[in-house]
Design an enzyme around this catalytic site. Structure first.
Site, PDB file in Angstrom:
ATOM      1  N   TYR A   1     -12.582  -3.086  11.207  1.00 51.79           N
ATOM      2  CA  TYR A   1     -11.215  -2.532  11.186  1.00 51.79           C
ATOM      3  C   TYR A   1     -10.512  -2.785  12.522  1.00 51.79           C
ATOM      4  CZ  TYR A   1      -7.571   0.910   9.949  1.00 51.79           C
ATOM      5  OH  TYR A   1      -6.384   1.535   9.646  1.00 51.79           O
TER       6      TYR A   1
ATOM      7  N   VAL B   1      -3.112  -7.479  -1.687  1.00 49.71           N
ATOM      8  CA  VAL B   1      -2.521  -8.303  -0.623  1.00 49.71           C
ATOM      9  C   VAL B   1      -3.534  -9.277  -0.023  1.00 49.71           C
ATOM     10  CG1 VAL B   1      -0.815  -6.535  -0.025  1.00 49.71           C
ATOM     11  CG2 VAL B   1      -2.992  -6.601   1.218  1.00 49.71           C
TER      12      VAL B   1
ATOM     13  N   ILE C   1      -3.856  10.862  11.616  1.00 48.04           N
ATOM     14  CA  ILE C   1      -2.782  11.334  10.749  1.00 48.04           C
ATOM     15  C   ILE C   1      -3.401  12.004   9.521  1.00 48.04           C
ATOM     16  CG2 ILE C   1      -0.723  10.681   9.443  1.00 48.04           C
ATOM     17  CD1 ILE C   1      -0.488  10.141  12.474  1.00 48.04           C
TER      18      ILE C   1
ATOM     19  N   ALA D   1     -11.145  -5.204  14.596  1.00 50.34           N
ATOM     20  CA  ALA D   1     -10.862  -6.644  14.666  1.00 50.34           C
ATOM     21  C   ALA D   1      -9.625  -6.998  13.856  1.00 50.34           C
ATOM     22  CB  ALA D   1     -12.068  -7.446  14.171  1.00 50.34           C
TER      23      ALA D   1
ATOM     24  N   GLY E   1       0.828  -1.206   0.000  1.00 52.73           N
ATOM     25  CA  GLY E   1       0.000   0.000   0.000  1.00 52.73           C
ATOM     26  C   GLY E   1       0.854   1.244   0.000  1.00 52.73           C
TER      27      GLY E   1
ATOM     28  N   LYS F   1      -7.082  -4.997  12.893  1.00 53.38           N
ATOM     29  CA  LYS F   1      -5.865  -4.419  13.464  1.00 53.38           C
ATOM     30  C   LYS F   1      -5.544  -5.029  14.825  1.00 53.38           C
ATOM     31  CE  LYS F   1      -4.921  -1.570  10.094  1.00 53.38           C
ATOM     32  NZ  LYS F   1      -3.751  -1.793   9.225  1.00 53.38           N
TER      33      LYS F   1
ATOM     34  N   SER G   1       1.720   3.524  -2.444  1.00 49.39           N
ATOM     35  CA  SER G   1       1.653   4.553  -3.485  1.00 49.39           C
ATOM     36  C   SER G   1       1.213   5.912  -2.967  1.00 49.39           C
ATOM     37  CB  SER G   1       0.717   4.106  -4.615  1.00 49.39           C
ATOM     38  OG  SER G   1      -0.616   3.968  -4.138  1.00 49.39           O
ATOM     39  N   ARG G   2       0.536   5.940  -1.812  1.00 53.12           N
ATOM     40  CA  ARG G   2      -0.011   7.197  -1.304  1.00 53.12           C
ATOM     41  C   ARG G   2       0.110   7.258   0.211  1.00 53.12           C
ATOM     42  NH1 ARG G   2      -6.016   6.994  -3.192  1.00 53.12           N
ATOM     43  NH2 ARG G   2      -5.695   4.802  -2.690  1.00 53.12           N
TER      44      ARG G   2
END
Length: 243
Positions: free
Chosen positions: A154, A61, A187, A156, A8, A158, A10-11
Site C-alpha cells: 500500500y 479500475v 479517517i 509503495a 470507488g 500510494k 459508493s462508500r
C-alpha cells in the site's frame, strides 16, 4: 453537461467526496464502483437529491480494458458530457509483513491504486487538455508519505501515486489542468473500523480520527476554481499526526 468522476465512490470517503462535489460545486457525478451495487444505488439517490444527475459505472479500475470500455460506452451515450474533475479514490489494502506477502496481495494493491490512476486518467486527459481546463485529485495516504509497517504494498502504491501527481502536474500545468494529491491520516471509515482508536488517538495532536466529510471538503476546494493556482501539491489531512 459538466461531470466529476469519483472512483470507488459508493462508500466511505468516496461517497462523501461525490456528495460534496454535487452539493457545493453542483457537478453532475460519474460514480464508479466495483462490487457493492446496493451501496452505489444508495449513493446515487443521495447525490441526485442535490438536483444533479448521477451516472453509475461499474468496473475495476485495475483492469485497463474494462475501464476503457466503460468510458467509451458512456461517452457514446452522453456525447455532450464533459468530465472536468477526476478524483482517483479507489484503493484497497491487503496488509501483511513483506516477507510473507503473496504476489497477489502485492499486485492487487498496486493494480488498484497505481495502475488504476493510469487506467482512469490517461484516456480522459486528452479532453481536459483540449478544453484547457481540468482538476485531477488523487487520494493518497499517510502510508505513502512516511511508510507503514505491514503495508509495504500500500505504501509503495500510494508513494508511486504521489510521485506521479508531482510529475503530471509539471507536464500539463500550461493547459490549466491542475493535479494534486490529498493524503488522509486516520479517517472513520470501513478501512479503519477494526483499529484500536484509543491507542492511535494518543499519536494524533487533535486526539481524534477524522471524518470522511472533512476530506471531502478539502477535495471540493481543490476541485473548485478557488484552487486554480495550486498544483503538484500533496496536502495532508491527518490531525497533525504527520506534519
Amino acid at each position: 453537461m459538466k461531470y466529476a468522476l469519483v472512483t470507488g465512490g459508493s462508500r466511505g470517503i468516496g461517497r462523501a467526496i461525490a456528495l460534496q462535489l454535487a452539493k457545493e460545486l453542483q457537478y453532475n457525478i460519474l460514480l464508479n464502483f466495483n462490487k457493492n451495487h446496493k451501496a452505489a444505488e444508495e449513493t446515487k439517490l443521495l447525490i441526485e437529491a442535490n438536483g444533479v444527475n448521477c451516472h453509475i459505472l461499474q468496473f475495476d479500475v485495475g483492469k485497463a480494458e474494462a475501464t476503457t470500455a466503460a468510458f467509451e460506452n458512456w461517452k457514446k451515450a452522453n456525447p455532450e458530457a464533459i468530465i472536468e474533475v477526476i478524483v482517483n479514490n479507489a484503493g484497497i489494502t491487503r496488509d501483511g509483513l513483506f516477507m510473507w506477502m503473496k504476489p497477489e496481495d502485492w499486485n492487487t494493491v498496486i493494480d488498484t491504486s497505481l495502475n488504476g490512476f493510469y487506467n482512469v486518467t490517461q484516456p480522459l486527459l486528452k479532453d481536459m487538455l483540449r478544453k484547457r481546463y481540468g482538476r485531477i485529485i488523487n487520494i493518497v495516504s499517510l502510508s505513502g508519505l512516511k511508510g507503514n509497517a505491514g503495508q509495504v504494498n500500500y505504501s509503495a502504491a500510494k508513494g508511486g501515486l504521489i510521485a506521479a501527481t508531482k510529475a503530471l502536474a509539471q507536464e500539463i500545468g500550461k493547459r490549466k489542468v491542475t493535479v494534486n494529491a490529498v493524503a488522509p491520516g486516520f479517517i472513520n471509515s470501513e478501512m479503519t473500523e477494526d483499529f484500536d482508536q484509543n491507542e492511535f488517538k494518543k499519536l494524533i495532536p487533535l486526539k481524534r480520527f477524522g471524518e470522511a466529510e472533512e476530506v471531502a471538503n478539502l477535495v471540493s476546494f481543490l476541485a473548485s476554481k478557488k484552487a486554480s493556482y495550486i498544483t503538484g501539491e500533496v496536502i495532508n489531512i491527518n490531525g497533525g499526526l504527520y506534519s
